[in-house]
Design an enzyme around this catalytic site. Structure first.
Site: not given
Length: 439
Positions: A140, A142, A147, A156, A212, A253, A257, A266, A372
């Site tokens: 997967d 990113y 997103h 953050r 997602e 998550q 994570y 996931k 996503t």
């Protein structure tokens, strides 16, 4: 990168003797011809490869047994007649193209093979689907900067994007065993979570279950271990695309994570559409790709003139929600967001190239998901965590129900199609999944 070029199979004036393929509304006109694995719901002959045309399926096992094609197209249809498409996918681009051309010719108006092909049709309304291929591994990515920025801002606010994001296609290795085809239902996952004000974690069902909206790219021809696939050759190794929903347990998550990334949050379920739309079918819908001028530009191994000219894909995407209450009342699913694959910060070719640059050996059937595919506008946020600002701003549905995250009984439907400025529209069908109560 040897992208597919336009040929007679893309001719917008081409019509099929299968009349349902010519209405301008179907996802499956003769210009599409996507692949799946199917079986009749009653009296089935076993799962085998099929190709969509209008509201029908071409039974590739029947075509193979009837001996309708010859040469490379015959070899290809013989391989595609199996329960799973891996052998056919591993044959490579010439075989994929030969079978597409043979099917297009046989299904076109005026074809001398019409009578023989009619005996090979099965109504889509009479079948069930399996995963189109065995999926050895799943990664997967990113790939939507929108997103990544939206999610980063939740955790953050002063530094949403980490320093590496604009330099490399970020990804993680996922779990292929729990990938299911559209219609999949699964129990709400359980795991450890920890509230910010709690002294220690607790165990129980996920409370912040999310979807997602993603795309998936299936590897066709593999590469040997230690062999990198260049950006110029990357799409020779990509068979086609599907719709993808990467279900995510956000509260699980958030606790697990760091430092190694997603795990139980996931691995409990992911859903794909039954149909794989080939890269050749997508050739008319390619668009230019670039990073903003003031962003870091891709390193040389991720750069080619062809990738810049037409590495992007113009695929319209939509995610819809149908609650259990809506379903019981006979109410259709409602749209939550729309977006487009062209917003991807990285192309499929760049993902394939980067995945193999260290020597990783890809196999036929491996799946690369995009991550996503959120767009720049708030209406193009393609996960509940974005749409509700981390659960702070609930969505109110037309029937008065509200959602911050998914509840038991909710069905999420992902749809996609290509139109752009082209005269012919092709689609991916749909990718639907339903959340059941935790066991």
């Amino acid at each position: 990168m040897t992208q597919s070029t336009l040929n007679e199979t893309h001719n917008p004036s081409l019509k099929s003797w299968v009349q349902s393929a010519n209405d301008g509304k179907t996802d499956f006109p003769i210009q599409n011809l996507p692949f799946a694995s199917f079986n009749e719901t009653t009296g089935g002959k076993g799962f085998r490869g099929g190709v969509a045309i209008g509201d029908q399926i071409v039974d590739l096992k029947a075509v193979s047994e009837a001996g309708l094609f010859d040469g490379l197209a015959k070899d290809a249809v013989d391989a595609a007649a199996n329960e799973k498409l891996n052998t056919f996918m591993a044959m490579g681009k010439e075989a994929w193209s030969a079978l597409r051309a043979a099917l297009s010719g046989a299904l076109a108006e005026g074809s001398e093979q019409q009578t023989a092909m009619e005996a090979c049709l099965v109504a889509q309304s009479d079948v069930e689907y399996g995963n189109p291929c065995h999926i050895p591994d799943y990664t997967d990515f990113y790939a939507s900067v929108h997103h990544a920025t939206n999610i980063g801002a939740l955790f953050r606010p002063d530094n949403p994007l980490l320093p590496n994001y604009k330099w490399i296609p970020i990804g993680y290795h996922g779990r292929s065993s729990s990938i299911g085809v559209s219609g999949q239902s699964f129990p709400r996952p359980k795991g450890q979570t920890k509230a910010p004000d709690a002294a220690e974690p607790s165990f129980g069902p996920c409370k912040r279950l999310d979807f997602e909206l993603e795309m998936g790219a299936f590897v066709g021809k593999g590469n040997d271990i230690g062999e990198s696939v260049s950006i110029e050759d990357a799409e020779d190794h990509v068979f086609g695309m599907c719709l993808f929903n990467d279900w995510s347990a956000r509260d699980i998550q958030g606790w697990e994570y760091q430092p190694l990334g997603p795990f139980l949050a996931k691995n409990f379920a992911s859903t794909i559409s039954p149909w794989i739309v080939t890269m050749e079918a997508l050739a008319p819908y390619r668009v230019a790709f670039s990073h903003p001028a003031d962003d870091p530009q891709p390193l040389p191994y991720l750069t080619s003139d062809e990738n810049s000219a037409k590495g992007g894909l113009d695929i319209e995407l939509e995610v819809l929600l149908q609650t259990e209450k809506m379903r019981n009342a006979g109410e259709a699913a409602v749209s939550l967001a729309t977006s487009n694959m062209k917003y991807s910060y990285w192309t499929i070719a760049q993902m394939m190239t980067h995945h193999t640059v260290g020597g990783c050996n890809m196999q036929a059937g491996d799946l690369m998901a995009t991550g996503t595919m959120s767009g720049p506008d708030a209406s193009e946020a393609c996960a509940m965590i974005e749409l509700t600002s981390g659960g702070k701003n609930p969505i109110t549905l037309p029937n008065g129900e509200t959602r911050t995250f998914l509840e038991d009984g909710d069905t999420v439907v992902v749809k996609g199609f290509c139109k752009s400025d082209q005269p012919v529209r092709i689609g991916f069908g749909e990718c639907a999944g339903t959340v059941l109560p935790a066991k």
